[in-house]
Write a protein that holds these residues in place. Structure first.
Motif, PDB file in Angstrom:
ATOM      1  N   SER A 103      -5.279  -1.175  -4.143  1.00 26.76           N
ATOM      2  CA  SER A 103      -4.684   0.064  -3.668  1.00 26.76           C
ATOM      3  C   SER A 103      -3.176   0.027  -3.862  1.00 26.76           C
ATOM      4  O   SER A 103      -2.520  -0.977  -3.576  1.00 26.76           O
ATOM      5  CB  SER A 103      -5.004   0.282  -2.185  1.00 26.76           C
ATOM      6  OG  SER A 103      -4.250   1.348  -1.653  1.00 26.76           O
ATOM      7  N   SER A 105      -0.928   1.883  -2.295  1.00 29.80           N
ATOM      8  CA  SER A 105      -0.160   2.232  -1.098  1.00 29.80           C
ATOM      9  C   SER A 105      -0.563   1.456   0.139  1.00 29.80           C
ATOM     10  O   SER A 105       0.076   1.580   1.182  1.00 29.80           O
ATOM     11  CB  SER A 105      -0.318   3.737  -0.806  1.00 29.80           C
ATOM     12  OG  SER A 105      -1.659   4.026  -0.430  1.00 29.80           O
ATOM     13  N   ARG A 107      -3.222   2.123   1.648  1.00 29.33           N
ATOM     14  CA  ARG A 107      -4.041   3.090   2.377  1.00 29.33           C
ATOM     15  C   ARG A 107      -5.282   3.411   1.557  1.00 29.33           C
ATOM     16  O   ARG A 107      -5.215   3.516   0.335  1.00 29.33           O
ATOM     17  CB  ARG A 107      -3.283   4.392   2.629  1.00 29.33           C
ATOM     18  CG  ARG A 107      -1.906   4.239   3.240  1.00 29.33           C
ATOM     19  CD  ARG A 107      -1.332   5.621   3.497  1.00 29.33           C
ATOM     20  NE  ARG A 107       0.064   5.570   3.884  1.00 29.33           N
ATOM     21  CZ  ARG A 107       0.697   6.569   4.481  1.00 29.33           C
ATOM     22  NH1 ARG A 107       0.048   7.683   4.740  1.00 29.33           N
ATOM     23  NH2 ARG A 107       1.975   6.469   4.801  1.00 29.33           N
ATOM     24  N   GLY A 110      -4.328   7.164   0.346  1.00 29.98           N
ATOM     25  CA  GLY A 110      -2.884   7.307   0.476  1.00 29.98           C
ATOM     26  C   GLY A 110      -2.305   8.490  -0.265  1.00 29.98           C
ATOM     27  O   GLY A 110      -1.166   8.885  -0.002  1.00 29.98           O
ATOM     28  N   ARG A 128      -2.645  14.492   5.445  1.00 28.88           N
ATOM     29  CA  ARG A 128      -1.645  13.987   4.494  1.00 28.88           C
ATOM     30  C   ARG A 128      -1.756  14.803   3.213  1.00 28.88           C
ATOM     31  O   ARG A 128      -2.823  14.812   2.568  1.00 28.88           O
ATOM     32  CB  ARG A 128      -1.869  12.496   4.213  1.00 28.88           C
ATOM     33  CG  ARG A 128      -0.884  11.925   3.170  1.00 28.88           C
ATOM     34  CD  ARG A 128      -0.957  10.411   3.130  1.00 28.88           C
ATOM     35  NE  ARG A 128      -0.159   9.850   2.048  1.00 28.88           N
ATOM     36  CZ  ARG A 128       1.154   9.659   2.084  1.00 28.88           C
ATOM     37  NH1 ARG A 128       1.828  10.014   3.150  1.00 28.88           N
ATOM     38  NH2 ARG A 128       1.804   9.124   1.067  1.00 28.88           N
ATOM     39  N   ASP A 163       2.681  12.881   5.758  1.00 25.58           N
ATOM     40  CA  ASP A 163       1.660  12.700   6.786  1.00 25.58           C
ATOM     41  C   ASP A 163       1.721  13.855   7.795  1.00 25.58           C
ATOM     42  O   ASP A 163       2.704  14.597   7.846  1.00 25.58           O
ATOM     43  CB  ASP A 163       1.896  11.390   7.550  1.00 25.58           C
ATOM     44  CG  ASP A 163       1.745  10.161   6.690  1.00 25.58           C
ATOM     45  OD1 ASP A 163       1.239  10.272   5.563  1.00 25.58           O
ATOM     46  OD2 ASP A 163       2.149   9.071   7.156  1.00 25.58           O
TER      47      ASP A 163
END
Length: 383
Positions: A103, A105, A107, A110, A128, A163
């Motif tokens: 990944s 990020s 997340r 993300g 987000r 976010d």
């Protein structure tokens, strides 16, 4: 090819709700370039005694984690018909490095994670999401936000994904309207200084942000106006302020498309001192040589009026960064293409990588370095 997966009747039985009108779309992009960069530092520069200190480095040949013309990603989009023209919608999208599968990020989703409603009057979503300035200028950037090489972060800000965001997006023929509000942006740092988290109890303005956009895209002419503001916060209860506004135009005739735009920016620390104030300009041309082959040439320039390395640091007078980018993109099919992209940046790393954008693009310049050159060839597949 995107695949539509209808909700199974078994899930309907488990959930107790009929899902016959529901669908989920699986989509993604795989993009793997091999890149050469002539000279760059090994790591992120740091600020010591109000001076920027860089690490040693040199040439680099690699498969960039970020991708080439597009960032590698996968996602899910869902829609359920609620009747009377109303539908429930969601988007979950995660980015990853194709070189490692990790990944990008930290997340799971993300890039995007939102849920909301769609009607004939537009979409209202929560989570987000991309900001309004991103949406408004998406049809007016020379290389359509290509990872290699367009100064996306310099143009839009490190907060172009936010976010805790409520967003409206309405499309009415050739017109598109957008607006958003974030209760806490979640961006990581301003310059070399980490930011406090969003949604701070007792400090409502910390890391909040909002913006709006309007765009017209016709068969020949297009135009857009955008505004973005947010309150980056290092110390809870002491937010700074970033404001951006801009406009762009496009003109298309036959195989040729021209774009040009301007973006004004001022970012200030909580004590009122300016972190960076600049005027940013861009222009570009894309020419379809044949149905399968497109060529793009773009130029980017930032007039930096004022800059600092910290809230109490002395005022700097940095040289103005500029960059030239060229792309040759050949379609092997509707979903797969191969490309060559190259760029030369002056007075910053590629993509204007520098302190004002928190060295977010990873092209770290060395001390005293004036120019940086990059070249990549790659393959991209969309599904």
């Amino acid at each position: 090819m995107r695949k539509q997966v209808l909700a199974l009747s078994a899930l309907s039985a488990m959930g107790g709700t009929a899902l016959a009108q529901s669908s989920v779309t699986i989509y993604g992009v795989l993009d793997a370039p091999i890149e050469y960069v002539n000279d760059m530092a090994r790591g992120t520069p740091t600020v010591v005694n109000n001076q920027l200190v860089t690490q040693p480095g040199g040439k680099r040949i690699s498969i960039p984690t970020t991708g080439g013309l597009s960032a590698p990603r996968w996602g899910l989009r869902g829609k359920e018909d609620l009747g009377a023209g109303l539908a429930a919608i969601f988007t979950l999208e995660g980015g990853f490095g194709l070189d490692t599968g990790v990944s990008t990020s930290g997340r799971l989703f993300g890039r995007q994670a939102s849920v909301g409603f769609q009607s004939p009057y537009g979409k209202l979503t929560f989570g987000r999401q991309y900001t309004s300035i991103f949406e408004g200028l998406s049809n007016f950037t020379p290389t359509r936000y290509a990872v290699l090489y367009e100064p996306i972060t310099w143009q839009l800000g490190i907060n172009y994904r936010s976010d805790n965001t409520i967003k409206y997006l309405g499309e009415f023929g050739s017109m598109t309207f957008g607006a958003h509000y974030s209760f806490g942006n979640g961006a990581g740092a301003i310059g070399s200084t980490p930011l406090a988290g969003g949604e701070s109890p007792g400090n409502f303005r910390d890391n909040t942000g909002y913006g709006a956009s309007v765009a017209y895209v016709g068969n020949t002419f297009g135009a857009a106006l955008v505004y973005d503001e947010w309150n980056p916060t290092v110390t809870p209860g002491q937010p700074g302020r970033t404001r951006k506004f801009g406009g762009a135009v496009s003109y298309q005739t036959g195989p040729l498309k021209l774009t040009a735009g301007y973006r004004w920016n001022r970012t200030s620390f909580n004590n009122g001192n300016t972190f960076v104030r600049d005027d940013y300009w861009w222009t570009g041309a894309t020419y379809r040589v044949m149905p399968a082959l497109g060529l793009t040439l773009a130029y980017y320039y930032a007039d930096v009026k004022e800059a600092r390395l910290g809230a109490t640091a002395p005022r700097l007078e940095p040289a103005n960064p500029w960059q030239v980018t060229f792309i040759a993109d050949y379609d092997l099919s509707k979903r797969t293409d191969i490309y060559l992209t190259t760029a030369y940046a002056r007075n910053a790393g590629l993509n204007f990588d520098s302190s004002p954008v928190s060295f977010a693009t990873g092209y770290f310049p060395n001390n005293g370095q004036k120019g940086m050159f990059g070249l990549a060839v790659g393959v991209r597949h969309r599904f």
